[in-house]
Design a protein around this motif. Structure first.
Motif, PDB file in Angstrom:
ATOM      1  N   THR A  87       3.572  49.261  59.593  1.00  0.00           N
ATOM      2  CA  THR A  87       4.993  49.450  59.291  1.00  0.00           C
ATOM      3  C   THR A  87       5.548  50.635  60.083  1.00  0.00           C
ATOM      4  OG1 THR A  87       4.712  48.529  57.084  1.00  0.00           O
ATOM      5  CG2 THR A  87       6.667  49.866  57.446  1.00  0.00           C
ATOM      6  N   ALA A  88       4.746  51.662  60.249  1.00  0.00           N
ATOM      7  CA  ALA A  88       5.190  52.831  61.011  1.00  0.00           C
ATOM      8  C   ALA A  88       5.452  52.474  62.473  1.00  0.00           C
ATOM      9  CB  ALA A  88       4.171  53.951  60.902  1.00  0.00           C
ATOM     10  N   ASP A  89       4.772  51.441  62.977  1.00  0.00           N
ATOM     11  CA  ASP A  89       5.065  50.986  64.341  1.00  0.00           C
ATOM     12  C   ASP A  89       6.520  50.540  64.455  1.00  0.00           C
ATOM     13  OD1 ASP A  89       2.483  51.476  65.241  1.00  0.00           O
ATOM     14  OD2 ASP A  89       1.816  49.410  64.915  1.00  0.00           O
ATOM     15  N   ARG A  90       7.041  49.910  63.400  1.00  0.00           N
ATOM     16  CA  ARG A  90       8.461  49.512  63.395  1.00  0.00           C
ATOM     17  C   ARG A  90       9.361  50.743  63.441  1.00  0.00           C
ATOM     18  NH1 ARG A  90      10.498  46.095  59.025  1.00  0.00           N
ATOM     19  NH2 ARG A  90      12.162  45.752  60.503  1.00  0.00           N
ATOM     20  N   LEU A  91       8.978  51.793  62.730  1.00  0.00           N
ATOM     21  CA  LEU A  91       9.767  53.026  62.737  1.00  0.00           C
ATOM     22  C   LEU A  91       9.834  53.611  64.138  1.00  0.00           C
ATOM     23  CD1 LEU A  91       8.293  54.837  59.595  1.00  0.00           C
ATOM     24  CD2 LEU A  91      10.181  53.205  59.684  1.00  0.00           C
ATOM     25  N   VAL A  92       8.690  53.611  64.809  1.00  0.00           N
ATOM     26  CA  VAL A  92       8.623  54.156  66.162  1.00  0.00           C
ATOM     27  C   VAL A  92       9.495  53.323  67.106  1.00  0.00           C
ATOM     28  CG1 VAL A  92       7.073  54.601  68.117  1.00  0.00           C
ATOM     29  CG2 VAL A  92       6.380  55.240  65.800  1.00  0.00           C
ATOM     30  N   THR A  93       9.484  52.007  66.935  1.00  0.00           N
ATOM     31  CA  THR A  93      10.314  51.129  67.775  1.00  0.00           C
ATOM     32  C   THR A  93      11.801  51.428  67.573  1.00  0.00           C
ATOM     33  OG1 THR A  93       8.628  49.410  67.719  1.00  0.00           O
ATOM     34  CG2 THR A  93      10.859  48.718  68.289  1.00  0.00           C
TER      35      THR A  93
ATOM     36  N   VAL B 155       2.646  58.235  69.687  1.00  0.00           N
ATOM     37  CA  VAL B 155       3.249  59.251  70.554  1.00  0.00           C
ATOM     38  C   VAL B 155       2.971  58.923  72.021  1.00  0.00           C
ATOM     39  CG1 VAL B 155       3.204  61.699  71.185  1.00  0.00           C
ATOM     40  CG2 VAL B 155       3.202  61.028  68.778  1.00  0.00           C
ATOM     41  N   ALA B 156       1.751  58.503  72.317  1.00  0.00           N
ATOM     42  CA  ALA B 156       1.404  58.132  73.697  1.00  0.00           C
ATOM     43  C   ALA B 156       2.272  56.970  74.176  1.00  0.00           C
ATOM     44  CB  ALA B 156      -0.079  57.772  73.786  1.00  0.00           C
ATOM     45  N   ASP B 157       2.536  56.005  73.309  1.00  0.00           N
ATOM     46  CA  ASP B 157       3.396  54.874  73.668  1.00  0.00           C
ATOM     47  C   ASP B 157       4.822  55.324  73.967  1.00  0.00           C
ATOM     48  OD1 ASP B 157       1.254  53.150  73.370  1.00  0.00           O
ATOM     49  OD2 ASP B 157       1.880  52.427  71.383  1.00  0.00           O
ATOM     50  N   LEU B 158       5.324  56.271  73.166  1.00  0.00           N
ATOM     51  CA  LEU B 158       6.671  56.799  73.409  1.00  0.00           C
ATOM     52  C   LEU B 158       6.736  57.515  74.756  1.00  0.00           C
ATOM     53  CD1 LEU B 158       7.462  58.141  69.827  1.00  0.00           C
ATOM     54  CD2 LEU B 158       8.682  56.298  71.001  1.00  0.00           C
ATOM     55  N   LYS B 159       5.707  58.297  75.050  1.00  0.00           N
ATOM     56  CA  LYS B 159       5.665  59.003  76.339  1.00  0.00           C
ATOM     57  C   LYS B 159       5.570  58.007  77.490  1.00  0.00           C
ATOM     58  CE  LYS B 159       3.787  63.385  74.711  1.00  0.00           C
ATOM     59  NZ  LYS B 159       2.665  64.346  74.778  1.00  0.00           N
ATOM     60  N   ALA B 160       4.779  56.945  77.311  1.00  0.00           N
ATOM     61  CA  ALA B 160       4.639  55.921  78.345  1.00  0.00           C
ATOM     62  C   ALA B 160       5.962  55.197  78.597  1.00  0.00           C
ATOM     63  CB  ALA B 160       3.558  54.914  77.957  1.00  0.00           C
ATOM     64  N   ALA B 161       6.813  55.157  77.573  1.00  0.00           N
ATOM     65  CA  ALA B 161       8.140  54.537  77.708  1.00  0.00           C
ATOM     66  C   ALA B 161       9.147  55.495  78.346  1.00  0.00           C
ATOM     67  CB  ALA B 161       8.645  54.076  76.343  1.00  0.00           C
TER      68      ALA B 161
END
Length: 165
Positions: free
Chosen positions: A14-20, A66-72
């Motif tokens: 569910t937190a993955d949705r928050l990050v998106t 966090v790594a995914d956000l940085k990669a984006a």
């Protein structure tokens, strides 16, 4: 509109949705994203122990978010804290420390009865938060309602956002 968005991540799917959601908002505004995680502890005879037995895996998941956000291409950082007591209070404190102007939080993982008795994390969050709170439900409610609730601090009005409103 936003300069710092704090995501209250418990390391769940569910937190993955928050990050998106936070990623989308941050890209629109050029905001930085702080992913906050609280290791909830319970006190016992042998000392304090994590509430979640897989806490190490949850923390790894938060690091991956966090790594995914940085990669984006976003400016993202992680804040982790351990506490005995309510996670919402710690998240609110982290929001103050990082000067967040929006908190993205998830709805409760409990069932309806527990929510009625104890309240949801989102409810606790907006009572304590120093800024607006965007509560994202666990599951997608369907095409007619995207299910986001914006709450602008304690004692202030809130509304459900639905397309066309």
């Amino acid at each position: 509109m936003f300069t710092t968005i704090l995501v209250a991540s418990d390391g769940s799917d569910t937190a993955d949705r928050l990050v998106t959601v936070a990623q989308s908002l941050a890209k629109e505004d050029g905001a930085n994203v702080v992913v906050a995680h609280v290791n909830e502890l319970m006190a016992g005879r042998g000392g304090a122990h994590p509430v979640h037995p897989n806490e190490d895996l949850l923390q790894d998941k938060v690091r991956m978010q966090v790594a995914d956000l940085k990669a984006a291409g976003l400016d993202a950082e992680i804040h982790m804290q351990s506490t005995i007591g309510k996670a919402a209070k710690s998240i609110a404190k982290m929001a103050i420390e990082c000067h967040a102007d929006l908190i993205v939080a998830g709805a409760s993982r409990h069932g309806p009865l527990a929510d009625l008795v104890f309240g949801t994390a989102g409810q606790r969050m907006y009572r304590l938060a120093p800024c607006p709170v965007l509560v994202v439900p666990r599951k997608n409610p369907g095409p007619t309602h995207h299910g986001l609730r914006v709450v602008d601090g304690p004692g202030r009005s809130s509304h459900d956002s639905a397309p066309g409103e």
